[in-house]
Structure formats: C-alpha cells, structure tokens
Design a protein around this motif. Structure first.
Motif, PDB file in Angstrom:
ATOM      1  N   LEU A  20       0.617  -1.080   0.160  1.00  0.00           N
ATOM      2  CA  LEU A  20       0.028  -0.040  -0.097  1.00  0.00           C
ATOM      3  C   LEU A  20       0.912   1.105  -0.248  1.00  0.00           C
ATOM      4  O   LEU A  20       0.581   2.202  -0.726  1.00  0.00           O
ATOM      5  N   LEU A  21       2.000   1.280   0.865  1.00  0.00           N
ATOM      6  CA  LEU A  21       2.577   2.383   0.986  1.00  0.00           C
ATOM      7  C   LEU A  21       3.413   2.780  -0.206  1.00  0.00           C
ATOM      8  O   LEU A  21       3.599   3.619  -0.882  1.00  0.00           O
ATOM      9  N   ARG A  22       3.807   1.587  -1.064  1.00  0.00           N
ATOM     10  CA  ARG A  22       4.776   1.773  -2.106  1.00  0.00           C
ATOM     11  C   ARG A  22       3.703   2.294  -3.391  1.00  0.00           C
ATOM     12  O   ARG A  22       4.326   3.260  -4.039  1.00  0.00           O
ATOM     13  N   ARG A  23       2.437   1.705  -3.475  1.00  0.00           N
ATOM     14  CA  ARG A  23       1.649   2.200  -4.409  1.00  0.00           C
ATOM     15  C   ARG A  23       1.272   3.581  -4.066  1.00  0.00           C
ATOM     16  O   ARG A  23       1.165   4.652  -5.015  1.00  0.00           O
ATOM     17  N   ILE A  47       9.785  -1.121   5.953  1.00  0.00           N
ATOM     18  CA  ILE A  47       8.415  -1.401   6.177  1.00  0.00           C
ATOM     19  C   ILE A  47       7.724  -1.530   4.553  1.00  0.00           C
ATOM     20  O   ILE A  47       6.926  -2.602   4.454  1.00  0.00           O
ATOM     21  N   GLU A  48       8.279  -1.029   3.724  1.00  0.00           N
ATOM     22  CA  GLU A  48       7.686  -1.209   2.130  1.00  0.00           C
ATOM     23  C   GLU A  48       8.141  -2.650   1.660  1.00  0.00           C
ATOM     24  O   GLU A  48       7.284  -3.089   1.213  1.00  0.00           O
ATOM     25  N   SER A  49       9.217  -3.235   2.062  1.00  0.00           N
ATOM     26  CA  SER A  49       9.601  -4.548   1.595  1.00  0.00           C
ATOM     27  C   SER A  49       8.907  -5.434   2.501  1.00  0.00           C
ATOM     28  O   SER A  49       9.110  -6.798   2.191  1.00  0.00           O
ATOM     29  N   GLY A  50       8.211  -5.219   3.778  1.00  0.00           N
ATOM     30  CA  GLY A  50       7.634  -6.120   4.429  1.00  0.00           C
ATOM     31  C   GLY A  50       8.614  -6.823   5.721  1.00  0.00           C
ATOM     32  O   GLY A  50       8.100  -7.650   6.348  1.00  0.00           O
ATOM     33  N   ARG A  51       9.657  -6.055   5.509  1.00  0.00           N
ATOM     34  CA  ARG A  51      10.688  -6.880   6.643  1.00  0.00           C
ATOM     35  C   ARG A  51      10.201  -6.329   8.409  1.00  0.00           C
ATOM     36  O   ARG A  51      10.675  -7.014   9.095  1.00  0.00           O
ATOM     37  N   VAL A  52       9.569  -5.357   8.188  1.00  0.00           N
ATOM     38  CA  VAL A  52       8.894  -4.801   9.320  1.00  0.00           C
ATOM     39  C   VAL A  52       7.433  -4.907   9.425  1.00  0.00           C
ATOM     40  O   VAL A  52       6.878  -4.172   8.782  1.00  0.00           O
ATOM     41  N   ALA A  53       7.010  -6.107   9.889  1.00  0.00           N
ATOM     42  CA  ALA A  53       5.589  -6.283   9.703  1.00  0.00           C
ATOM     43  C   ALA A  53       4.589  -5.655  10.811  1.00  0.00           C
ATOM     44  O   ALA A  53       3.585  -5.509  10.487  1.00  0.00           O
ATOM     45  N   THR A  54       5.320  -5.221  12.016  1.00  0.00           N
ATOM     46  CA  THR A  54       4.589  -4.474  13.046  1.00  0.00           C
ATOM     47  C   THR A  54       5.384  -3.204  13.364  1.00  0.00           C
ATOM     48  O   THR A  54       5.598  -3.126  14.311  1.00  0.00           O
ATOM     49  N   PRO A  55       5.208  -2.406  12.425  1.00  0.00           N
ATOM     50  CA  PRO A  55       5.842  -0.969  12.605  1.00  0.00           C
ATOM     51  C   PRO A  55       4.849  -0.229  13.825  1.00  0.00           C
ATOM     52  O   PRO A  55       3.892  -0.428  13.948  1.00  0.00           O
ATOM     53  N   ALA A  56       5.769   0.742  14.350  1.00  0.00           N
ATOM     54  CA  ALA A  56       5.170   1.631  15.343  1.00  0.00           C
ATOM     55  C   ALA A  56       4.119   2.552  14.850  1.00  0.00           C
ATOM     56  O   ALA A  56       4.229   3.178  13.567  1.00  0.00           O
ATOM     57  N   PHE A  57       2.932   2.456  15.577  1.00  0.00           N
ATOM     58  CA  PHE A  57       1.769   3.390  14.903  1.00  0.00           C
ATOM     59  C   PHE A  57       2.395   4.847  14.539  1.00  0.00           C
ATOM     60  O   PHE A  57       2.073   5.323  13.588  1.00  0.00           O
ATOM     61  N   PRO A  58       2.929   5.639  15.310  1.00  0.00           N
ATOM     62  CA  PRO A  58       3.533   6.690  15.058  1.00  0.00           C
ATOM     63  C   PRO A  58       4.141   6.882  13.660  1.00  0.00           C
ATOM     64  O   PRO A  58       3.776   7.704  12.936  1.00  0.00           O
ATOM     65  N   THR A  59       4.936   5.951  13.477  1.00  0.00           N
ATOM     66  CA  THR A  59       5.712   5.580  12.203  1.00  0.00           C
ATOM     67  C   THR A  59       4.696   5.640  10.953  1.00  0.00           C
ATOM     68  O   THR A  59       4.883   6.421   9.916  1.00  0.00           O
ATOM     69  N   ILE A  60       3.810   4.917  11.332  1.00  0.00           N
ATOM     70  CA  ILE A  60       2.746   4.751  10.103  1.00  0.00           C
ATOM     71  C   ILE A  60       1.855   5.787   9.981  1.00  0.00           C
ATOM     72  O   ILE A  60       1.645   6.228   8.803  1.00  0.00           O
ATOM     73  N   ALA A  61       1.503   6.347  11.053  1.00  0.00           N
ATOM     74  CA  ALA A  61       0.551   7.650  10.964  1.00  0.00           C
ATOM     75  C   ALA A  61       1.446   8.802  10.210  1.00  0.00           C
ATOM     76  O   ALA A  61       0.920   9.574   9.378  1.00  0.00           O
TER      77      ALA A  61
END
Length: 96
Positions: A20-23, A47-61
């Motif tokens: 989703l982030l790459r798109r 994160i984009e490669s899926g190597r961090v499957a559970t990133p921190a919420f503030p990072t994703i936000a």
C-alpha cells in the motif's frame, strides 16, 4: 524485551502495508518521503519490503500523512483477506 514470533497473519498484514505504501508513494522518492515523514529511509525501506511487519503506530501515521492516506484506509487495507473480507480484530497488532 523478548519479541514474540510473528504469526503468518501478521507477516501478510505487513506485506499488504508495504505494498500500500509503495503504491501511494508512486514516483516520489523513498528518500524524500522518509525525510518528510521524519523517519529514516532504512525504516521506510524495511516497512515497504515487509521486513518490519508490525511498525510503530506513530511511524505509520507519519508516513500515511505524508502520502495523503487516511489511517482508516490503511487499517482497511492491511486487515483485508484474499477474499476481500476483514481479518478478525482480536489479537491484531499494528506495533510491537
């Protein structure tokens, strides 16, 4: 702190998040996106490669904000299954 192994569902959710982030990033550079979100380019790459499957919420936000994604859209995307239905909410974690 001991990290629990990720479940297959968490790994799949991380892969959907990365896609989703790459798109959403499109032609925008990974470096500029990361800098704008105030995360390291390495973090965004993982994160984009899926190597961090559970990133921190503030990072994703922060990344979602830079890319113009609503958190509702992110949540809906990462919790869908192949058949288009939502995965169960119990035990779902966005960050570890």
């Amino acid at each position: 702190m001991v990290r629990l192994p990720l479940t297959p569902e968490e790994v799949e959710r991380g892969q959907r998040l990365g896609a989703l982030l790459r798109r959403a990033r499109g032609e925008r550079s990974m470096l500029q996106t990361a800098l704008d979100a105030r995360v390291s380019p390495e973090t965004l790459r993982k994160i984009e490669s899926g190597r961090v499957a559970t990133p921190a919420f503030p990072t994703i936000a922060a990344i979602a904000d830079v890319l113009g994604l609503s958190l509702d859209a992110v949540w809906a995307e990462i919790n869908r299954t192949e058949r288009g239905t939502r995965a169960p909410r119990s035990g779902a974690r966005l960050a570890s």
